[in-house]
Design a protein around this motif. Structure first.
Motif, PDB file in Angstrom:
ATOM      1  N   SER A 289      42.565  41.477  45.739  1.00 49.99           N
ATOM      2  CA  SER A 289      41.722  42.242  44.818  1.00 49.99           C
ATOM      3  C   SER A 289      40.498  41.399  44.461  1.00 49.99           C
ATOM      4  N   LEU A 290      39.538  42.042  43.830  1.00 49.84           N
ATOM      5  CA  LEU A 290      38.361  41.311  43.356  1.00 49.84           C
ATOM      6  C   LEU A 290      38.789  40.203  42.403  1.00 49.84           C
ATOM      7  N   ARG A 291      39.724  40.501  41.517  1.00 54.15           N
ATOM      8  CA  ARG A 291      40.210  39.507  40.558  1.00 54.15           C
ATOM      9  C   ARG A 291      40.804  38.304  41.292  1.00 54.15           C
ATOM     10  N   ASP A 292      41.566  38.542  42.380  1.00 55.72           N
ATOM     11  CA  ASP A 292      42.137  37.443  43.155  1.00 55.72           C
ATOM     12  C   ASP A 292      41.037  36.545  43.716  1.00 55.72           C
TER      13      ASP A 292
ATOM     14  N   THR B  87      30.374  44.324  46.163  1.00 52.42           N
ATOM     15  CA  THR B  87      30.867  43.254  45.284  1.00 52.42           C
ATOM     16  C   THR B  87      31.993  42.455  45.920  1.00 52.42           C
ATOM     17  N   MET B  88      32.945  43.123  46.537  1.00 51.27           N
ATOM     18  CA  MET B  88      34.083  42.417  47.138  1.00 51.27           C
ATOM     19  C   MET B  88      33.618  41.490  48.259  1.00 51.27           C
ATOM     20  N   LEU B  89      32.700  41.943  49.065  1.00 53.47           N
ATOM     21  CA  LEU B  89      32.175  41.102  50.143  1.00 53.47           C
ATOM     22  C   LEU B  89      31.379  39.925  49.572  1.00 53.47           C
TER      23      LEU B  89
ATOM     24  N   LEU C 214      37.947  36.211  42.603  1.00 49.91           N
ATOM     25  CA  LEU C 214      37.272  35.520  41.504  1.00 49.91           C
ATOM     26  C   LEU C 214      38.106  34.345  41.007  1.00 49.91           C
ATOM     27  N   ASP C 215      39.408  34.588  40.841  1.00 46.98           N
ATOM     28  CA  ASP C 215      40.286  33.523  40.360  1.00 46.98           C
ATOM     29  C   ASP C 215      40.358  32.369  41.353  1.00 46.98           C
ATOM     30  N   HIS C 216      40.399  32.675  42.634  1.00 50.20           N
ATOM     31  CA  HIS C 216      40.508  31.639  43.664  1.00 50.20           C
ATOM     32  C   HIS C 216      39.265  30.746  43.689  1.00 50.20           C
ATOM     33  N   SER C 217      38.100  31.332  43.490  1.00 47.69           N
ATOM     34  CA  SER C 217      36.852  30.570  43.573  1.00 47.69           C
ATOM     35  C   SER C 217      36.344  30.102  42.213  1.00 47.69           C
ATOM     36  N   ASN C 218      37.009  30.534  41.144  1.00 46.60           N
ATOM     37  CA  ASN C 218      36.590  30.209  39.782  1.00 46.60           C
ATOM     38  C   ASN C 218      35.168  30.711  39.502  1.00 46.60           C
ATOM     39  N   LEU C 219      34.898  31.915  39.996  1.00 46.24           N
ATOM     40  CA  LEU C 219      33.620  32.580  39.728  1.00 46.24           C
ATOM     41  C   LEU C 219      33.848  33.736  38.773  1.00 46.24           C
ATOM     42  N   SER C 220      32.804  34.138  38.103  1.00 46.88           N
ATOM     43  CA  SER C 220      32.886  35.279  37.193  1.00 46.88           C
ATOM     44  C   SER C 220      32.348  36.533  37.883  1.00 46.88           C
ATOM     45  N   GLU C 221      32.691  37.674  37.312  1.00 47.19           N
ATOM     46  CA  GLU C 221      32.144  38.931  37.822  1.00 47.19           C
ATOM     47  C   GLU C 221      30.622  38.928  37.710  1.00 47.19           C
TER      48      GLU C 221
END
Length: 88
Positions: A3-6, A29-31, A8-15
């Motif tokens: 998911s997008l959340r996964d 966004t996902m790409l 973001l969490d993996h890279s420590n980036l924010s939306e």
């Protein structure tokens, strides 16, 4: 499937950071999240991501887009705090 959340969490980036990258590149966004995560894992990737965010900010400034400028400034601030603390 991730998911997008996964991502973001993996890279420590924010939306916010990924959203600015997606707007700048025209990517979904996902790409953009996948691209940003890969950049941060590569040598020089954090520098490249920062330059992209800064260029997005420059473009928003040139177009007098105050809302987008506020988003890019916030994205740069957060990115530097988390990924480039020596610049913060």
């Amino acid at each position: 499937m991730l998911s997008l959340r996964d991502c973001l969490d993996h890279s420590n980036l924010s939306e916010l950071e990924v959203g600015v990258l997606a707007d700048y590149t025209g990517l979904p966004t996902m790409l953009a999240a996948t691209l940003a995560g890969a950049m941060l894992q590569s040598e020089g990737g954090a520098d490249l991501m920062l330059r992209i965010l800064q260029d997005a900010d420059r473009q928003a400034s040139e177009h007098l887009d105050l809302d987008q400028r506020a988003r890019t400034k916030a994205a740069i601030e957060r990115f530097c705090t988390v990924h480039r603390p020596e610049l913060h």
